[in-house]
Motif scaffolding. Structure first.
Motif, short mmCIF file in Angstrom:
data_model
loop_
_atom_site.label_atom_id
_atom_site.label_comp_id
_atom_site.label_asym_id
_atom_site.label_seq_id
_atom_site.Cartn_x
_atom_site.Cartn_y
_atom_site.Cartn_z
N HIS A 178 39.66 36.03 51.78
CA HIS A 178 40.67 37.09 51.86
C HIS A 178 40.04 38.47 52.05
O HIS A 178 40.67 39.49 51.78
N GLY A 179 38.79 38.48 52.52
CA GLY A 179 38.17 39.73 52.96
C GLY A 179 37.36 40.50 51.95
O GLY A 179 36.91 41.61 52.23
N ALA A 180 37.14 39.94 50.76
CA ALA A 180 36.39 40.65 49.73
C ALA A 180 34.88 40.50 49.95
O ALA A 180 34.41 39.48 50.47
N ALA A 183 40.04 48.74 43.19
CA ALA A 183 40.03 47.45 43.89
C ALA A 183 38.74 46.69 43.65
O ALA A 183 38.39 45.79 44.41
N CYS A 209 35.50 50.65 49.28
CA CYS A 209 36.39 49.95 48.35
C CYS A 209 36.80 50.91 47.24
O CYS A 209 35.95 51.41 46.50
N ASN A 226 46.75 47.59 43.71
CA ASN A 226 45.36 47.17 43.98
C ASN A 226 45.02 45.89 43.22
O ASN A 226 43.89 45.72 42.72
N ARG A 275 44.81 42.63 44.21
CA ARG A 275 43.82 41.78 44.86
C ARG A 275 42.59 42.63 45.18
O ARG A 275 42.65 43.56 45.96
N LYS A 276 41.49 42.28 44.57
CA LYS A 276 40.30 43.10 44.67
C LYS A 276 39.53 42.82 45.96
O LYS A 276 39.54 41.70 46.47
N THR A 277 38.87 43.86 46.45
CA THR A 277 38.11 43.73 47.68
C THR A 277 36.60 43.75 47.43
O THR A 277 35.82 43.70 48.38
#
Length: 297
Positions: free
Chosen positions: A166-168, A238, A234, A77, A79-81
């Motif tokens: 990147h979707g966070a 993450a 989430c 995990n 890369r954090k979202t």
């Protein structure tokens, strides 16, 4: 056991990552794999054994006066979202309430209360009410004057826009005021912003010396982190929280990665992941992003 990675980041204005510095770090943590370059001369990842946690304080001591940050994170995990970030002295270089006070001729008086609050010496809500009360009867034009002083910290735009690309989900949260967070959020590209409100007279020209209730403080920041994680499905691991003051501690402790950014001593004593020398770019390197993936516009 959980696999770890050590991220070394140099403040390029002051130094560069040399082979000797990287070798020192590898020896200190018991490196378990090859070094990965994230940005030449600026940032690397070094796979580390679980025992590296115990070695981190000694490594920071060994790095000494070098302008190099060392952050240890789990590889899972990574890369954090979800990003939840403080504003004052984190995303911006300013303490915006102190700046309002300075334009009102109350700078030292308000700043002294702010310092004690951020060091955890005063109850946050009480200290905010005390500072805001000093502004009673002053013109709201002071807010615009203070806004002209606001400066984004280096890497703020890259951090927010790269994570969003990147979707966070990204949220700016502050014990300060919506007058500033709305503008800072727009500049950086945050999805949302949350803060306190400064109350004015019916004409909107004079400050009443009061803040809207309830006061957004440390518990509210934590609640926002938890609520957004639930809303956006989430996992706790993450989530990323960044802050510098005592009122950030609850969310920093709860996040999958809590980063103390040029933080007050009370925060550094509690939070292991620290950015002490470098910019907010380090929050991306700590997630394994190479500089080539950064987004700035």
């Amino acid at each position: 056991m959980t696999s770890l990675v050590l991220t070394l980041v140099a403040r390029r204005e002051a130094t560069t990552l040399t082979p000797a510095t990287i070798a020192l770090a590898r020896d200190a943590i018991g490196a378990t794999g090859e070094t990965v370059t994230l940005s030449a001369g600026e940032a690397v990842d070094i796979p580390a054994a679980p025992t590296a946690r115990d070695a981190l304080p000694a490594l920071r001591t060994a790095l000494g006066a070098q302008a190099v940050d060392a952050i240890l994170t789990p590889t899972q995990n990574r890369r954090k979202t979800l990003l939840v970030s403080d504003m004052d002295s984190t995303i911006v270089a300013n303490e915006t309430l102190d700046d309002i006070g300075a334009h009102a001729g109350l700078g030292e008086q308000i700043a002294a209360i702010t310092t004690r609050s951020m060091n955890g010496e005063l109850d946050f809500a009480a200290s905010l009410r005390e500072r805001v009360a000093l502004l009673r009867g002053l013109p709201t034009s002071l807010l615009e004057k203070a806004w002209r002083d606001v400066t984004l910290n280096p890497g703020a735009v890259e951090l927010v826009r790269t994570m969003r690309a990147h979707g966070a989900r990204t949220a700016l949260v502050s014990g300060g005021f919506t007058f500033f967070t709305a503008r800072v959020a727009a500049l950086c590209g945050f999805d949302e912003n949350h803060a306190n409100t400064l109350l004015t007279d019916t004409a909107g020209t004079t400050l009443t010396g009061q803040a809207g209730q309830p006061i957004l403080g440390p518990d509210t920041k934590l609640h926002l982190l938890e609520t957004l994680a639930h809303t956006h499905a989430c996992p706790p691991a993450a989530t990323l929280a960044i802050g510098d003051g005592a009122n950030d501690l609850p969310m920093l402790r709860k996040a999958g990665l809590g980063l103390a950014f040029h933080a007050k001593p009370v925060v550094k004593r509690d939070i292991a992941a620290q950015i002490n020398h470098t910019s907010l770019r380090t929050a991306l390197f700590a997630q394994g992003y190479p500089a080539s993936a950064f987004v700035s516009d």
